[in-house]
Scaffold this active site. Structure first.
Site, PDB file in Angstrom:
ATOM      1  N   ASP A 219     -18.651 -38.607  32.121  1.00  0.00           N
ATOM      2  CA  ASP A 219     -17.987 -40.070  31.870  1.00  0.00           C
ATOM      3  C   ASP A 219     -17.421 -40.651  33.003  1.00  0.00           C
ATOM      4  O   ASP A 219     -16.108 -41.302  33.069  1.00  0.00           O
ATOM      5  CB  ASP A 219     -16.619 -40.001  30.915  1.00  0.00           C
ATOM      6  CG  ASP A 219     -16.574 -41.580  29.966  1.00  0.00           C
ATOM      7  OD1 ASP A 219     -17.292 -42.368  30.713  1.00  0.00           O
ATOM      8  OD2 ASP A 219     -15.672 -41.399  29.294  1.00  0.00           O
TER       9      ASP A 219
ATOM     10  N   HIS B 239     -18.173 -37.510  24.484  1.00  0.00           N
ATOM     11  CA  HIS B 239     -16.807 -37.057  24.848  1.00  0.00           C
ATOM     12  C   HIS B 239     -15.947 -36.525  23.590  1.00  0.00           C
ATOM     13  O   HIS B 239     -14.968 -37.332  23.565  1.00  0.00           O
ATOM     14  CB  HIS B 239     -15.983 -38.124  25.875  1.00  0.00           C
ATOM     15  CG  HIS B 239     -16.386 -39.644  25.466  1.00  0.00           C
ATOM     16  ND1 HIS B 239     -16.096 -40.146  24.423  1.00  0.00           N
ATOM     17  CD2 HIS B 239     -16.651 -40.470  26.272  1.00  0.00           C
ATOM     18  CE1 HIS B 239     -16.464 -41.500  24.154  1.00  0.00           C
ATOM     19  NE2 HIS B 239     -16.728 -41.713  25.542  1.00  0.00           N
TER      20      HIS B 239
ATOM     21  N   ASN C 140     -22.641 -50.484  29.927  1.00  0.00           N
ATOM     22  CA  ASN C 140     -21.487 -51.657  29.997  1.00  0.00           C
ATOM     23  C   ASN C 140     -21.540 -52.215  31.479  1.00  0.00           C
ATOM     24  O   ASN C 140     -20.364 -52.197  31.817  1.00  0.00           O
ATOM     25  CB  ASN C 140     -20.218 -51.009  29.435  1.00  0.00           C
ATOM     26  CG  ASN C 140     -19.725 -49.931  30.236  1.00  0.00           C
ATOM     27  OD1 ASN C 140     -20.675 -49.108  30.947  1.00  0.00           O
ATOM     28  ND2 ASN C 140     -18.398 -49.586  30.345  1.00  0.00           N
TER      29      ASN C 140
ATOM     30  N   HIS D  90     -20.884 -44.100  34.474  1.00  0.00           N
ATOM     31  CA  HIS D  90     -20.784 -45.543  34.543  1.00  0.00           C
ATOM     32  C   HIS D  90     -21.059 -45.755  36.234  1.00  0.00           C
ATOM     33  O   HIS D  90     -20.313 -45.420  37.081  1.00  0.00           O
ATOM     34  CB  HIS D  90     -19.464 -46.305  34.029  1.00  0.00           C
ATOM     35  CG  HIS D  90     -19.345 -45.865  32.502  1.00  0.00           C
ATOM     36  ND1 HIS D  90     -19.499 -46.597  31.836  1.00  0.00           N
ATOM     37  CD2 HIS D  90     -18.605 -44.721  32.040  1.00  0.00           C
ATOM     38  CE1 HIS D  90     -19.395 -45.894  30.547  1.00  0.00           C
ATOM     39  NE2 HIS D  90     -18.798 -45.026  30.746  1.00  0.00           N
ATOM     40  N   LEU D  91     -22.207 -46.595  36.447  1.00  0.00           N
ATOM     41  CA  LEU D  91     -22.416 -47.041  37.784  1.00  0.00           C
ATOM     42  C   LEU D  91     -22.150 -48.240  38.139  1.00  0.00           C
ATOM     43  O   LEU D  91     -22.267 -48.663  39.398  1.00  0.00           O
ATOM     44  CB  LEU D  91     -23.993 -46.493  38.173  1.00  0.00           C
ATOM     45  CG  LEU D  91     -24.350 -45.109  37.933  1.00  0.00           C
ATOM     46  CD1 LEU D  91     -25.703 -44.904  38.080  1.00  0.00           C
ATOM     47  CD2 LEU D  91     -23.581 -44.132  38.675  1.00  0.00           C
TER      48      LEU D  91
HETATM   49 ZN    ZN Z   1     -17.049 -43.633  25.896  1.00  0.00          ZN
END
Ligand code: ZN
Lengths: 428, 307
Positions: free
Chosen positions: A309, A236, A99, A67-68
């Protein structure tokens, strides 16, 4: 000018290669792999020498789940700072989830991310949302997202609860020949849960998330992917039951792959201890038995890939009450070290560990990466598996510091990371 | 003996000696309530902050009276329940309060673990006045004070705790305290309200309320608030009272000298029949008086007092 990475042990799972070799890079690509000391051949031309003595020379690592936070949450991480953390951890390709704010559910956002990614230190591949706004109401324009450059589809962080919607997503993704990455967690069973449901959640009086919340969704999506005949990738994986369901599906040649995070194969629910919010993640840290099952499935191949993650959060969402704290921890700079801890304790071979960090994610997402074969991009990671480093806040390159591994001594110090033949990180 | 800790966060980590010290100290404070002048100068010059992130007039008032009877200055804060989105964390708020140099902060919070987090980060003593469904040490200590009074001790005593065990801080604290002191604890309630692994806290889970009550010395009923439950854990109050409520017939399963406790306020006709609540065996009202004495003891001991 050519570059020769000399004197190291080259491990390239894609070519089943493991031994002392020199790696010759010409421009942005791998030219050849030679016997040690022969990299230069008879040539008189100038070259740059990278000394890899006592080091492993591996294809650059690939993280298929980060997630950046850009666009939208640049205070936590940007594409650039995320790439700084990535190359420090030996990663040369990272795959960012949708997201953001706005959500990457249309080609404009994809274009923006790819534009920002031009400044990044490593390859950045975006993932497009499967539903608009991750809201489980309307399917995103999946074909247009693919044309804009996403490498897969995922509503990660949310779960498509409507099974009919999920079926149609699989059908369209299948037609476009793209994988769907699934955060498998039943939203009702997991509602307001703060940690794994078990004795520790009872002791701490935190709302539990049962293992079944993940397993019912893994089972559902395996059946829906079979129905649609398309490619499913479970993100995950955290429970022993989910591993068994995936094993069942693979035996039946259903097209399913999966990933595990370093925190799930390293920590367990008890590590939440005295309400440690850095250990609050989604899916939650599971039981000791689940962790054992994950480690076994990594070794026997049911689990295909390791993915972090990587989820940066600032103190406003982490130094607060446990049940209100955000889910997620950063992971790019600790993944290799934590994986090598499994190698040290003989739970995993080094070969298999690197396979899970290179060729496997490349295969799942069909990236031109993960191998040192001639002609491939010169993305390389040079690390010493015996040299350790202490992971403390001063060394963290990510913009956020939310990691329970702060203070840990980890093996696998990275000395050089090369992307497209260029040295983008040098460890000292 | 003095209490060798700055905080009272729960019964989980209190030793037998510490529990006895608190109960003995509470006993010695109890007669102050019956005096004409209900004040002693013990904590003069001390400041007690009541920081309540959750509405609780009864517990806050009880701590406030306890502090005033010990002549401490009290300050009350009632804060918003969530720190998310305020730009200021719970810790920031408390750091501001710490600048007032309080000696003790009494904290009630809807999040389990909030007082524990606080205690690690600030200098003043922290008394947990209830954190989520986790612990409510002052309530359990007053329950234990009453049990010790009536039964003379805890060893071998059989105690049944009935109701929503999963979401009850009173249940957890009593389980820790009573089992530590040698009592045998049984729990029972709807299957949806029994948390996983609860036996590992040293209790037995009775499949029916009847089995839980058979031969017990103490019955502890928990307050049931079906209408406040965020998730559907039970069908109706009628179903609840029929299968899990305490009525006269069920009370007869307990020992003849058994008594009934309830942390209050009671829901008549739900977890307990009116007639049972008002019967001679009921100790629901008496618990309020003991509450002040126990809280005086806690304030006194965490500020360094001893006997
Ligand atoms: Zn997730």
């Amino acid at each position: 000018m050519k570059t020769i990475i000399a004197g190291g042990r080259v491990i390239d799972a894609a070519q089943k290669l493991d031994g002392p070799h020199d790696v010759v890079i010409s421009g942005k690509v791998i030219e050849k792999i030679t016997a040690p000391g022969r990299g230069r051949g008879g040539s008189k031309e100038k070259f740059r020498l990278i000394d890899a003595k006592d080091c492993v020379v591996s294809p650059g690592l690939i993280d298929m789940h980060v997630h950046l936070r850009e666009p939208g949450y640049e205070g936590k991480e940007t594409i650039y700072t995320g790439s700084q953390a990535a190359v420090a951890g030996g990663f040369t390709s990272i795959v960012c989830m949708a997201n953001t704010n706005p959500v990457n559910d249309n080609q404009a956002v994809t274009g923006y991310i790819l534009g920002r990614a031009k400044e990044a230190l490593c390859n950045v591949y975006p993932v497009g949302a499967t539903t608009i706004g991750l809201a489980d109401q309307n399917m995103a324009d999946l074909g247009e997202l693919k044309a804009a450059g996403v490498v897969a589809y995922s509503d990660d962080g949310c779960c498509v609860m409507n099974a009919e919607m999920q079926r149609r997503i699989f059908e369209m993704a299948g037609q476009y020949d793209m994988p769907v990455l699934v955060h498998a967690e039943d939203a009702n069973l997991a509602a307001d849960g703060a940690m794994h449901e078990g004795f520790t959640s009872t002791e701490l009086a935190l709302t539990g998330i049962p293992a079944a919340a993940e397993e019912v969704m893994v089972a559902r999506d395996i059946l829906l992917a079979r129905l649609a005949g398309s490619r499913l990738h479970i993100q995950h994986v955290s429970t022993a039951g989910a591993v068994e369901l995936i094993r069942w599906a693979k035996k039946r040649k259903i097209r399913v792959t999966c990933e595990v995070t370093p925190h799930h194969f390293t920590l367990i629910d008890e590590d939440v201890g005295d309400y440690s919010t850095t250990c609050k993640v989604s899916p939650p840290l599971r039981s000791a038995a689940d962790r054992t099952a994950l480690q076994k499935a990594m070794a026997d191949g049911v689990i295909d890939a390791i993915a972090t993650d990587h989820a940066p959060h600032g103190i406003l969402l982490k130094q607060i009450e446990f049940d209100q704290a955000a889910n997620g921890m950063i992971g790019l700079e600790t993944a290799l070290g934590l994986t090598l801890l499994l190698v040290r304790t003989k739970k995993l071979s080094l070969h298999r560990a690197l396979e899970m960090l290179t060729v496997k994610p490349a295969e799942i997402l069909r990236l031109n990466a993960g191998s040192l074969a001639p002609g491939r991009p010169a993305d390389v990671c040079v690390f010493n598996p015996d040299h350790t480093f202490v992971y403390n806040e001063e060394v963290i390159r990510s913009k956020s510091k939310n990691s329970p591994f702060v203070g840990w001594e980890l093996p696998g110090k990275v000395y050089f990371t090369l992307v497209d033949g260029r040295v983008v990180y040098t460890g000292s | 003996m003095k209490l060798n800790r700055k905080d009272i966060l729960g019964l989980k980590d209190l030793s037998v000696e510490e529990i006895n010290l608190i109960l003995d100290t509470a006993d010695s404070f109890r007669d102050i309530a019956t005096r004409k002048r209900k004040k002693v100068p013990t904590l003069q010059g001390n400041t007690v902050v009541n920081l309540f992130y959750e509405k609780s007039t009864r517990t806050r008032t009880s701590f406030e009276i306890a502090a005033k009877r010990l002549s401490a200055d009290t300050v009350n804060f009632v804060a918003a329940e969530s720190s998310v989105g305020k730009g200021e964390t719970f810790i920031d708020t408390v750091k501001n309060i710490e600048a007032m140099h309080p000696d003790v902060i009494v904290v009630r919070h809807s999040s389990a673990g909030a007082p524990h987090m606080l205690a690690k980060m600030i200098k003043p003593g922290v008394i947990n006045a209830g954190d989520g469904a986790h612990e409510h040490p002052s309530q359990a200590l007053l329950d234990m004070s009453m049990i010790r009074d009536e039964k003379g001790g805890f060893a071998g005593l059989e105690v049944a705790i009935i109701g929503d065990i999963a979401h009850s801080r009173v249940a957890r604290s009593n389980i820790y305290g009573l089992t530590r002191m040698g009592a045998k604890v049984r729990v029972s309630g709807p299957a949806t309200m029994i948390p996983p692994g609860i036996e590992r806290l040293g209790v037995t889970v009775a499949p029916t309320i009847e089995e839980a009550l058979r031969g017990v010395d103490v019955i502890m009923m928990l307050r049931i608030q079906l209408e406040r439950q965020a998730r559907p854990l039970f069908s109706s109050t009628r179903e609840y009272s029929r299968f899990f409520g305490l009525n006269e017939q069920r009370v007869r399963l307990a020992r003849p000298d058994a008594f009934i406790m309830h942390p209050g306020p009671i829901n008549r006709g739900v977890e307990i029949d009116s007639a049972v609540a008002d019967s001679e065996r009921s100790r629901i009202l008496n618990q309020v008086t003991n509450g002040v004495a126990v809280r005086m003891a806690l304030l006194y001991l965490v500020t360094g007092g001893g006997n």
